[in-house]
Motif scaffolding. Structure first.
Motif, PDB file in Angstrom:
ATOM      1  N   GLY A   1       0.847  -1.123   0.107  1.00  0.00           N
ATOM      2  CA  GLY A   1      -0.047   0.096  -0.009  1.00  0.00           C
ATOM      3  C   GLY A   1       0.961   1.208  -0.117  1.00  0.00           C
ATOM      4  O   GLY A   1       0.536   2.389  -0.625  1.00  0.00           O
ATOM      5  N   ILE A   2       1.799   1.229   0.679  1.00  0.00           N
ATOM      6  CA  ILE A   2       3.054   2.284   0.800  1.00  0.00           C
ATOM      7  C   ILE A   2       3.303   2.727  -0.633  1.00  0.00           C
ATOM      8  O   ILE A   2       3.184   3.925  -1.124  1.00  0.00           O
ATOM      9  N   ARG A   3       3.728   1.606  -1.258  1.00  0.00           N
ATOM     10  CA  ARG A   3       4.493   1.557  -2.560  1.00  0.00           C
ATOM     11  C   ARG A   3       3.242   2.359  -3.582  1.00  0.00           C
ATOM     12  O   ARG A   3       3.557   3.009  -4.556  1.00  0.00           O
TER      13      ARG A   3
ATOM     14  N   VAL B   1       0.685   4.196  -3.046  1.00  0.00           N
ATOM     15  CA  VAL B   1       0.578   5.622  -2.704  1.00  0.00           C
ATOM     16  C   VAL B   1       1.767   6.489  -3.157  1.00  0.00           C
ATOM     17  O   VAL B   1       1.313   7.477  -4.194  1.00  0.00           O
ATOM     18  N   GLU B   2       3.031   5.947  -3.203  1.00  0.00           N
ATOM     19  CA  GLU B   2       4.147   6.742  -3.683  1.00  0.00           C
ATOM     20  C   GLU B   2       3.752   6.674  -5.501  1.00  0.00           C
ATOM     21  O   GLU B   2       3.982   7.707  -6.115  1.00  0.00           O
ATOM     22  N   LYS B   3       3.536   5.629  -6.229  1.00  0.00           N
ATOM     23  CA  LYS B   3       3.118   5.336  -7.614  1.00  0.00           C
ATOM     24  C   LYS B   3       2.094   6.282  -7.718  1.00  0.00           C
ATOM     25  O   LYS B   3       2.319   6.779  -9.066  1.00  0.00           O
ATOM     26  N   ALA B   4       1.058   6.078  -7.303  1.00  0.00           N
ATOM     27  CA  ALA B   4      -0.175   6.992  -7.648  1.00  0.00           C
ATOM     28  C   ALA B   4       0.036   8.412  -7.367  1.00  0.00           C
ATOM     29  O   ALA B   4      -0.278   9.081  -8.364  1.00  0.00           O
ATOM     30  N   LYS B   5       0.780   8.932  -6.457  1.00  0.00           N
ATOM     31  CA  LYS B   5       1.128  10.222  -6.233  1.00  0.00           C
ATOM     32  C   LYS B   5       2.160  10.703  -7.405  1.00  0.00           C
ATOM     33  O   LYS B   5       1.962  12.034  -7.736  1.00  0.00           O
ATOM     34  N   LYS B   6       2.901  10.101  -7.963  1.00  0.00           N
ATOM     35  CA  LYS B   6       3.893  10.391  -9.023  1.00  0.00           C
ATOM     36  C   LYS B   6       2.927  10.397 -10.351  1.00  0.00           C
ATOM     37  O   LYS B   6       3.247  11.341 -11.156  1.00  0.00           O
ATOM     38  N   GLN B   7       1.902   9.654 -10.466  1.00  0.00           N
ATOM     39  CA  GLN B   7       0.953   9.585 -11.694  1.00  0.00           C
ATOM     40  C   GLN B   7       0.122  11.013 -11.707  1.00  0.00           C
ATOM     41  O   GLN B   7      -0.151  11.596 -12.578  1.00  0.00           O
ATOM     42  N   SER B   8       0.045  11.180 -10.390  1.00  0.00           N
ATOM     43  CA  SER B   8      -1.184  12.159 -10.260  1.00  0.00           C
ATOM     44  C   SER B   8      -0.852  13.032  -8.951  1.00  0.00           C
ATOM     45  O   SER B   8      -1.374  12.649  -7.995  1.00  0.00           O
ATOM     46  N   PRO B   9      -0.032  14.053  -8.931  1.00  0.00           N
ATOM     47  CA  PRO B   9       0.439  14.572  -7.958  1.00  0.00           C
ATOM     48  C   PRO B   9      -0.763  15.210  -7.049  1.00  0.00           C
ATOM     49  O   PRO B   9      -0.623  15.401  -5.678  1.00  0.00           O
ATOM     50  N   ASP B  10      -1.912  15.491  -7.596  1.00  0.00           N
ATOM     51  CA  ASP B  10      -3.254  16.144  -6.790  1.00  0.00           C
ATOM     52  C   ASP B  10      -3.894  15.203  -6.086  1.00  0.00           C
ATOM     53  O   ASP B  10      -4.790  15.532  -5.355  1.00  0.00           O
ATOM     54  N   LEU B  11      -3.797  13.961  -6.420  1.00  0.00           N
ATOM     55  CA  LEU B  11      -4.422  12.960  -5.698  1.00  0.00           C
ATOM     56  C   LEU B  11      -4.250  12.943  -4.096  1.00  0.00           C
ATOM     57  O   LEU B  11      -2.940  13.220  -3.937  1.00  0.00           O
TER      58      LEU B  11
ATOM     59  N   ALA C   1       6.190   8.714   1.193  1.00  0.00           N
ATOM     60  CA  ALA C   1       5.575   8.364   0.191  1.00  0.00           C
ATOM     61  C   ALA C   1       4.631   9.262  -0.560  1.00  0.00           C
ATOM     62  O   ALA C   1       4.087   9.216  -1.638  1.00  0.00           O
ATOM     63  N   GLY C   2       4.315  10.156   0.407  1.00  0.00           N
ATOM     64  CA  GLY C   2       3.100  11.050   0.020  1.00  0.00           C
ATOM     65  C   GLY C   2       1.922  10.982   0.381  1.00  0.00           C
ATOM     66  O   GLY C   2       0.854  11.590   0.335  1.00  0.00           O
ATOM     67  N   ALA C   3       1.633  10.197   1.429  1.00  0.00           N
ATOM     68  CA  ALA C   3       0.120   9.867   2.068  1.00  0.00           C
ATOM     69  C   ALA C   3      -0.273  11.388   2.756  1.00  0.00           C
ATOM     70  O   ALA C   3       0.428  11.984   3.515  1.00  0.00           O
ATOM     71  N   ASP C   4      -1.408  11.535   2.263  1.00  0.00           N
ATOM     72  CA  ASP C   4      -1.914  12.664   3.106  1.00  0.00           C
ATOM     73  C   ASP C   4      -2.832  12.577   4.280  1.00  0.00           C
ATOM     74  O   ASP C   4      -3.072  13.472   5.061  1.00  0.00           O
ATOM     75  N   GLY C   5      -2.929  10.945   4.927  1.00  0.00           N
ATOM     76  CA  GLY C   5      -3.629  10.797   5.847  1.00  0.00           C
ATOM     77  C   GLY C   5      -3.091   9.506   6.408  1.00  0.00           C
ATOM     78  O   GLY C   5      -2.836   8.632   5.369  1.00  0.00           O
TER      79      GLY C   5
END
Length: 135
Positions: A63-65, A67-77, A97-101
């Motif tokens: 899951g943490i990976r 989040v990291e990959k998803a945020k790279k594809q869509s930084p506003d996610l 990894a970029g988790a907002d929560g």
């Protein structure tokens, strides 16, 4: 709460995946639900969700990976992750990894963890971390 938003849910546990996906505010905005990192990334490419809700543990992947990959594809996610390992190191890994929560799975349903508050905070652009981490 999630009006005009697109939500993607990913969890190893199919019962949890179903329960979260069927929660009224999420169901109305759901673009997909899956149990693997690769499937979640594919749904993300097809649906461009605004919010990713994931668990740390997945059937395949991490899951943490995700989040990291998803945020790279869509930084506003916006990304909200549920952690089963409740250590400062894992929280730090999720933050990097970029988790907002971040929520601890064990805190759900207790006074120490409020899923709706975490969802509102994350969705509105705020940051939500467990009280124990913030103290």
């Amino acid at each position: 709460m999630l009006e005009n938003k697109r939500v993607l849910v990913c969890s190893r546990n199919r019962l949890t995946l179903t329960a979260v996906s069927l929660a009224d505010p999420i169901l109305q905005s759901l673009v997909g639900g899956t149990t693997t990192e690769d499937e979640a990334l594919q749904i993300q490419l097809e649906s461009n969700p605004d919010l990713l809700i994931t668990s740390e543990d997945l059937e395949r992947g991490y899951g943490i990976r995700l989040v990291e990959k998803a945020k790279k594809q869509s930084p506003d996610l916006k990304a909200l992750i549920f952690l089963s390992r409740e250590t400062p190191e894992v929280v730090q890994e999720a933050m990097e990894a970029g988790a907002d929560g971040v929520m601890f799975i064990s805190s759900i349903g207790t006074g120490d963890g409020d899923f709706i508050h975490a969802l509102r905070t994350t969705n509105s652009g705020g940051i939500y971390y467990p009280r124990a981490v913030l103290e």
